[in-house]
Design an enzyme around this catalytic site. Structure first.
Site, PDB file in Angstrom:
ATOM      1  N   LYS A   1     -35.059  -8.825  -1.779  1.00  0.00           N
ATOM      2  CA  LYS A   1     -34.356  -8.054  -2.515  1.00  0.00           C
ATOM      3  C   LYS A   1     -34.781  -8.287  -3.816  1.00  0.00           C
ATOM      4  CE  LYS A   1     -29.218  -8.182  -4.675  1.00  0.00           C
ATOM      5  NZ  LYS A   1     -28.189  -9.390  -3.958  1.00  0.00           N
TER       6      LYS A   1
ATOM      7  N   ASP B   1     -28.066  -6.672 -11.591  1.00  0.00           N
ATOM      8  CA  ASP B   1     -26.957  -6.611 -10.366  1.00  0.00           C
ATOM      9  C   ASP B   1     -26.006  -6.787 -12.017  1.00  0.00           C
ATOM     10  OD1 ASP B   1     -24.891  -5.888  -8.698  1.00  0.00           O
ATOM     11  OD2 ASP B   1     -25.366  -7.841  -7.663  1.00  0.00           O
TER      12      ASP B   1
ATOM     13  N   LYS C   1     -18.637  -6.025 -12.446  1.00  0.00           N
ATOM     14  CA  LYS C   1     -18.919  -7.992 -11.965  1.00  0.00           C
ATOM     15  C   LYS C   1     -17.457  -7.940 -13.433  1.00  0.00           C
ATOM     16  CE  LYS C   1     -22.381  -8.964  -9.823  1.00  0.00           C
ATOM     17  NZ  LYS C   1     -21.592 -10.070  -8.663  1.00  0.00           N
TER      18      LYS C   1
ATOM     19  N   ASP D   1     -31.774 -11.124 -10.336  1.00  0.00           N
ATOM     20  CA  ASP D   1     -31.143 -11.161  -8.189  1.00  0.00           C
ATOM     21  C   ASP D   1     -31.869 -10.504  -7.995  1.00  0.00           C
ATOM     22  OD1 ASP D   1     -29.006 -11.305  -6.833  1.00  0.00           O
ATOM     23  OD2 ASP D   1     -28.343  -9.070  -7.256  1.00  0.00           O
TER      24      ASP D   1
ATOM     25  N   ASP E   1     -20.749  -3.986  -5.218  1.00  0.00           N
ATOM     26  CA  ASP E   1     -21.397  -5.352  -5.989  1.00  0.00           C
ATOM     27  C   ASP E   1     -21.811  -5.364  -4.524  1.00  0.00           C
ATOM     28  OD1 ASP E   1     -22.328  -7.059  -6.942  1.00  0.00           O
ATOM     29  OD2 ASP E   1     -20.022  -8.054  -6.897  1.00  0.00           O
TER      30      ASP E   1
ATOM     31  N   GLU F   1     -24.655  -4.748  -2.797  1.00  0.00           N
ATOM     32  CA  GLU F   1     -25.595  -4.000  -2.628  1.00  0.00           C
ATOM     33  C   GLU F   1     -26.829  -4.351  -1.839  1.00  0.00           C
ATOM     34  OE1 GLU F   1     -25.205  -6.079  -4.891  1.00  0.00           O
ATOM     35  OE2 GLU F   1     -26.943  -6.695  -5.815  1.00  0.00           O
TER      36      GLU F   1
ATOM     37  N   ARG G   1     -27.913  -6.223   0.433  1.00  0.00           N
ATOM     38  CA  ARG G   1     -28.318  -5.485   2.105  1.00  0.00           C
ATOM     39  C   ARG G   1     -27.974  -4.401   2.330  1.00  0.00           C
ATOM     40  NH1 ARG G   1     -21.855  -8.018   2.935  1.00  0.00           N
ATOM     41  NH2 ARG G   1     -22.444  -8.824   0.919  1.00  0.00           N
TER      42      ARG G   1
HETATM   43  N1  BES Z   1     -25.819 -10.815  -6.334  1.00  0.00           N
HETATM   44  C1  BES Z   1     -24.697 -10.714  -6.314  1.00  0.00           C
HETATM   45  C2  BES Z   1     -24.634 -12.747  -4.922  1.00  0.00           C
HETATM   46  C3  BES Z   1     -25.163 -13.514  -6.007  1.00  0.00           C
HETATM   47  C4  BES Z   1     -24.304 -14.330  -6.350  1.00  0.00           C
HETATM   48  C5  BES Z   1     -26.032 -13.986  -5.859  1.00  0.00           C
HETATM   49  C6  BES Z   1     -23.325 -15.489  -7.086  1.00  0.00           C
HETATM   50  C7  BES Z   1     -26.240 -14.945  -7.299  1.00  0.00           C
HETATM   51  C8  BES Z   1     -24.951 -15.542  -7.389  1.00  0.00           C
HETATM   52  C9  BES Z   1     -24.357  -9.934  -4.747  1.00  0.00           C
HETATM   53  O1  BES Z   1     -25.359  -8.776  -4.744  1.00  0.00           O
HETATM   54  C10 BES Z   1     -22.929 -10.301  -4.542  1.00  0.00           C
HETATM   55  O2  BES Z   1     -22.914  -8.978  -5.970  1.00  0.00           O
HETATM   56  N2  BES Z   1     -22.408 -10.053  -3.063  1.00  0.00           N
HETATM   57  C11 BES Z   1     -20.676 -10.316  -3.143  1.00  0.00           C
HETATM   58  C12 BES Z   1     -20.558  -9.788  -2.488  1.00  0.00           C
HETATM   59  C13 BES Z   1     -19.020  -9.395  -1.875  1.00  0.00           C
HETATM   60  C14 BES Z   1     -18.418  -7.989  -3.342  1.00  0.00           C
HETATM   61  C15 BES Z   1     -18.719  -9.109  -1.022  1.00  0.00           C
HETATM   62  C16 BES Z   1     -20.197 -11.313  -4.199  1.00  0.00           C
HETATM   63  O3  BES Z   1     -20.199 -12.474  -3.278  1.00  0.00           O
HETATM   64  O4  BES Z   1     -19.533 -11.671  -4.839  1.00  0.00           O
HETATM   65 ZN    ZN Z   2     -26.429  -8.514  -6.018  1.00  0.00          ZN
HETATM   66 MN    MN Z   3     -24.115  -7.707  -5.823  1.00  0.00          MN
END
Ligand code: BES
Ligand code: ZN
Ligand code: MN
Length: 500
Positions: free
Chosen positions: A266, A271, A278, A289, A348, A350, A352
């Protein structure tokens, strides 16, 4: 301060700079350290005794060289109980030594690499020691334009590892230094800020691997549209910067047509969350990210530099996730490369979406033995495992077990998490084939299931490195924000199980 420059030499009394001696538990010294101690009038033994320094693993004692000696200092480093020492301990000892040499601003260090009572430190252990020095020696200072006087370090530090087995150690180290360079490349990419490391810039840096003999193919926006990377393009459409997919091919196997193994990363260069934006606090960390893509890039650099006897494919999906008038909306439905449709619940989620198309492309185009993907995918994996283990999800017990073993061997630990149809159905959608989030519960598992739907039943493992890949734990071999996590793990997996 650039990387320390390492060399291997036969045992000889050090004549300048810092001499590093090993002290095993119960304050025992080796042959060369004993000779040095005699030369400095017993200063080492005396200092250890006065300071009650007994040689516990990774403890240090800094001894200023006595008058009359040409040395600056003698650094005693505890190595614990001889016989208990593992490869990861020697890497750690190397890290401790380099940390001290940097603190001393030393221009030269000589490590008397011997084992008290046994003398010969094996080639592998000596090479691990050197690897630890290289990993700890990494710094990222390109953007520091004002150096304070007291911060001024010498231009170069020469570190000599003096041991009986120096020529075998040097040979063993060749592969380690290739891996260290891969780790440090990954760290550079992860720390590089989002304004500098756009998807195009990332692809350009990836292309530099061609110099090492890696075949590198870059797919731009036009090609991705033509091929039908609809899920990935949906994420990218809110950014002023166009996406890239980079494919690495390393053909090192003796049988040129041997079925390849494949790694997917990824690569979200920033992000913001997109329209499902966020919160501001900590958002700056989202420049990292792309740690999964960085690890794949570092891995291919390592495989090429050490000429790994394997056929491997690497593929990284590089996009920026931004909110703007053209950005993807919650409620949108996109058609992925696989043909399956996805309802966007949260922009968010994204990573996946990017992985879905890249994983599908890889299995379809290269028919690999298996696919391992790495992604800073979910905050939920931090809640579950913290920063110590990466989350491991796999459709293959064999692959999962091998990853766990490589994790133990390198110290890049993984912990297997469950998969199952009860989790999978949480991402069924009312309006499309699936949705991109499965709700609050089991967030890392539903994210893994989402990717699994694009593997087409090719054996697969997913590593959620949101905890381990950035804002990393400070250890004796890592004092920077980006650990380069995954390069050493996957290199070890390849070396131990998939080379001819
Ligand atoms: N890049 C983030 C995940 C992340 C969080 C990486 C903290 C490193 C540190 C990912 O794209 C994300 O935002 N995931 C969300 C998914 C949710 C919206 C289902 C999350 O984990 O909150
Ligand atoms: Zn992300
Ligand atoms: Mn995200």
């Amino acid at each position: 301060m650039p990387q320390p420059s390492l060399s291997f030499a036969k045992p000889a009394q050090p004549t300048h700079g810092v001499a590093v001696v090993f002290v095993a538990e119960a304050a025992t010294l080796g042959r060369d350290a004993t000779a040095l101690d005699a030369e400095v009038g017993g200063a080492i033994v005396r200092a250890c005794s006065k300071a009650a320094f007994t040689g516990k693993l990774a403890q240090t004692l800094d001894i200023v060289a006595p008058a009359g000696s040409e040395l600056d200092r003698i650094l005693a480093v505890g190595i614990g109980k001889v016989g208990d020492l593992k490869s990861t301990d020697w890497i750690r000892i190397g890290g401790v030594i380099e940390g001290k040499l940097a603190e001393f601003k030393a221009e030269a260090g000589t490590v008397l690499a011997e084992i008290p009572g046994e003398t010969l430190l094996s080639a592998a252990d000596t090479a691990d020691l050197a690897l630890g020095i290289e990993l700890r020696g990494y710094t990222f200072e390109h953007y520091k334009t004002k150096k304070k006087d007291e911060d001024k370090a010498p231009k170069e530090r020469k570190v000599t590892i003096a041991s009986e087995g120096h020529s075998a150690a040097k040979k063993a180290h060749a592969a380690r230094t290739a891996v260290a360079a891969g780790v440090n490349l990954a760290r550079d990419l992860v720390i590089e800020p989002g304004n500098v490391l756009s998807p195009a810039e990332f692809a350009e840096r990836a292309q530099k691997l061609e110099k090492l003999g890696v075949e590198v193919e870059v797919l731009g926006e036009k090609e991705l549209k033509k091929l039908g990377f609809g899920a990935l393009l949906g994420v990218a459409q809110g950014s002023a910067r166009s996406p890239r997919v980079v494919i690495f091919k390393w053909n090192g196997a003796k049988a040129k047509d041997a079925q390849p193994i494949a790694f997917v990363g990824k690569g979200v260069t920033f992000d913001s969350g997109g329209i499902s934006i966020k919160p501001a606090a900590g958002m700056e960390d989202m420049k990292g990210d792309m740690a999964g893509a960085a690890a794949v890039t570092g891995l291919f650099s390592a495989l090429a530099k050490r000429k790994a006897k394997v056929n491997a494919i690497g593929a990284i999906g590089i996009v920026e996730n931004m909110p703007d008038g053209n950005a993807q909306r919650p409620g949108d439905i996109v058609t992925s490369l696989s043909g399956q449709t996805i309802e966007i619940i949260n922009t968010d989620a994204e990573g996946r979406l990017v992985l879905a198309d890249v994983v599908w492309h890889v299995q379809e185009t290269y028919k690999p033995k298996w696919i391992i993907d790495l992604a800073t995918l979910t905050g939920a994996i931090l809640v579950a495992l913290g920063k110590t283990h990466a989350g491991l999800f796999s459709s293959s017990d064999e692959l999962a077990e091998r990853l766990a073993k490589a994790g133990e061997a390198t110290g890049e630990l993984v912990w297997r998490m469950p998969l199952g149809s009860d989790y999978d159905k949480l991402i069924d959608s009312t309006f499309a084939d699936m949705k991109n989030t499965g709700g609050r519960n089991a967030g890392s598992i539903t994210a893994a299931h989402f990717i699994k739907r694009f593997t087409n039943d090719v054996p697969w493992a997913h590593l959620d490195i949101a905890g381990t890949g950035m804002d990393s734990t400070q250890t004796d071999t890592n004092k920077v924000w980006a650990s380069g996590w995954g390069v050493r793990l996957l290199d070890r997996l390849v070396a131990d199980y998939y080379e001819e």
